[in-house]
Design a protein around this motif. Structure first.
Motif, short mmCIF file in Angstrom:
data_model
loop_
_atom_site.label_atom_id
_atom_site.label_comp_id
_atom_site.label_asym_id
_atom_site.label_seq_id
_atom_site.Cartn_x
_atom_site.Cartn_y
_atom_site.Cartn_z
N GLY A 143 0.84 -1.14 -0.08
CA GLY A 143 -0.06 -0.06 -0.10
C GLY A 143 0.87 1.50 -0.04
O GLY A 143 0.20 2.27 0.21
N ILE A 144 2.32 1.03 -0.12
CA ILE A 144 2.86 2.48 -0.27
C ILE A 144 2.65 3.17 -1.47
O ILE A 144 2.60 2.50 -2.46
CB ILE A 144 4.50 1.97 0.04
N ARG A 145 2.74 4.32 -1.49
CA ARG A 145 2.37 5.26 -2.47
C ARG A 145 4.00 5.75 -3.22
O ARG A 145 4.52 6.56 -2.63
CB ARG A 145 1.59 6.43 -2.27
N VAL A 146 4.37 4.98 -4.21
CA VAL A 146 5.50 5.42 -4.98
C VAL A 146 5.52 5.11 -6.55
O VAL A 146 4.54 4.66 -6.95
CB VAL A 146 6.71 4.37 -4.49
N ILE A 147 6.29 5.88 -7.14
CA ILE A 147 6.17 5.56 -8.61
C ILE A 147 7.24 4.62 -8.82
O ILE A 147 8.26 4.44 -8.40
CB ILE A 147 6.73 6.77 -9.21
N ARG A 148 6.70 3.49 -9.37
CA ARG A 148 7.48 2.27 -9.89
C ARG A 148 8.18 2.27 -11.38
O ARG A 148 7.20 2.46 -12.31
CB ARG A 148 6.44 0.91 -9.72
N GLN A 149 9.18 2.28 -11.49
CA GLN A 149 9.89 2.85 -12.87
C GLN A 149 10.82 1.50 -13.31
O GLN A 149 11.52 1.04 -12.64
CB GLN A 149 10.84 4.03 -12.87
#
Length: 242
Positions: A143-149
């Motif tokens: 549930g962590i809010r991060v951008i996955r690149q």
């Protein structure tokens, strides 16, 4: 290396000695150097009991962008393990190994534990990695809010020449302010300052660190604890030199 002597005030409160911030900072730095030297001695073949010292990275600062990769290693009795390595990049370009964890495999549970700890300590906004699915599953379940690149280098390795040219064109246009469709999930680094883009396009930074670990050539007879100790020692020295 050189040594300096300083005079520090001695403070007391309620009959107990209180350390100043300067004294705490000096102790912190001296402990890093001492542990690094002792562990280097151990790695080079000294008879130091390896269980006495397991270095702690204790990296200070704000690292909103992290690059993650897994490096497989051989353990005792033919077993395998994987070192999960995370290198952080700050907005001003500072780079440091933030954490290393030894896991049995690159599964969702291992990545969940690894990423949540990093996110709590450094308030991560961007995670760069190759296409490992367990990482994506761990981000979703945590549930962590991060951008996955996606790492651009790894993405292009499995492509034809024409497909690689399409990726290059997308990157070129996006970096010059032209709106494009990020259908490959490779443009997350554009949210960072331009000065650090070069570190965030791929996971090459972590792979370069892993090459330092690889040179150690663990061989067949190292325990997981020993391998983790060696990798953490290299990380401490890496951070001191950056």
């Amino acid at each position: 290396m050189y040594w300096i002597s300083v005079t520090l005030p001695i403070l007391y409160k309620d009959g107990k000695r209180v350390k100043t911030n300067v004294e705490k900072e000096l102790e912190f730095e001296s402990n890093l150097v001492l542990i690094s030297l002792l562990l280097l001695y151990s790695i080079l073949g000294g008879k130091l009991n390896v269980r006495l010292f397991l270095p702690r990275l204790n990296v200070r600062g704000s690292f909103e962008y992290i690059i993650v990769d897994g490096k497989y290693v051989r353990l005792l009795h033919g077993e395998k393990g994987v070192l999960l390595v995370a290198i952080g990049v700050s907005r001003d370009g500072k780079r440091a190994v933030l954490d290393i964890m030894l896991a049995k495999e690159e599964d969702r549970r291992s990545y969940w534990e690894f990423l949540v700890g990093l996110w709590r300590r450094y308030h991560v906004k961007l995670i760069v990695a190759d296409g490992v699915r367990a990482l994506d599953s761990a981000i979703f379940s945590s549930g962590i809010r991060v951008i996955r690149q996606m790492c651009i280098v790894h993405l292009k390795r499995g492509m034809s020449r024409e497909e690689r040219e399409v990726v290059d064109e997308i990157v070129f246009l996006a970096e010059h302010g032209i709106q494009v469709d990020d259908k490959f999930g490779i443009l997350g680094y554009l949210s960072a300052p331009r000065e650090v883009w070069k570190w965030l396009r791929s996971n090459n930074l972590v792979e370069s660190f892993n090459s330092l670990v690889e040179r150690r050539r663990f061989g067949k007879f190292h325990s997981g604890y020993r391998i983790l100790q060696i990798a953490l020692t290299i990380a401490v020295l890496y951070n001191l030199l950056k």
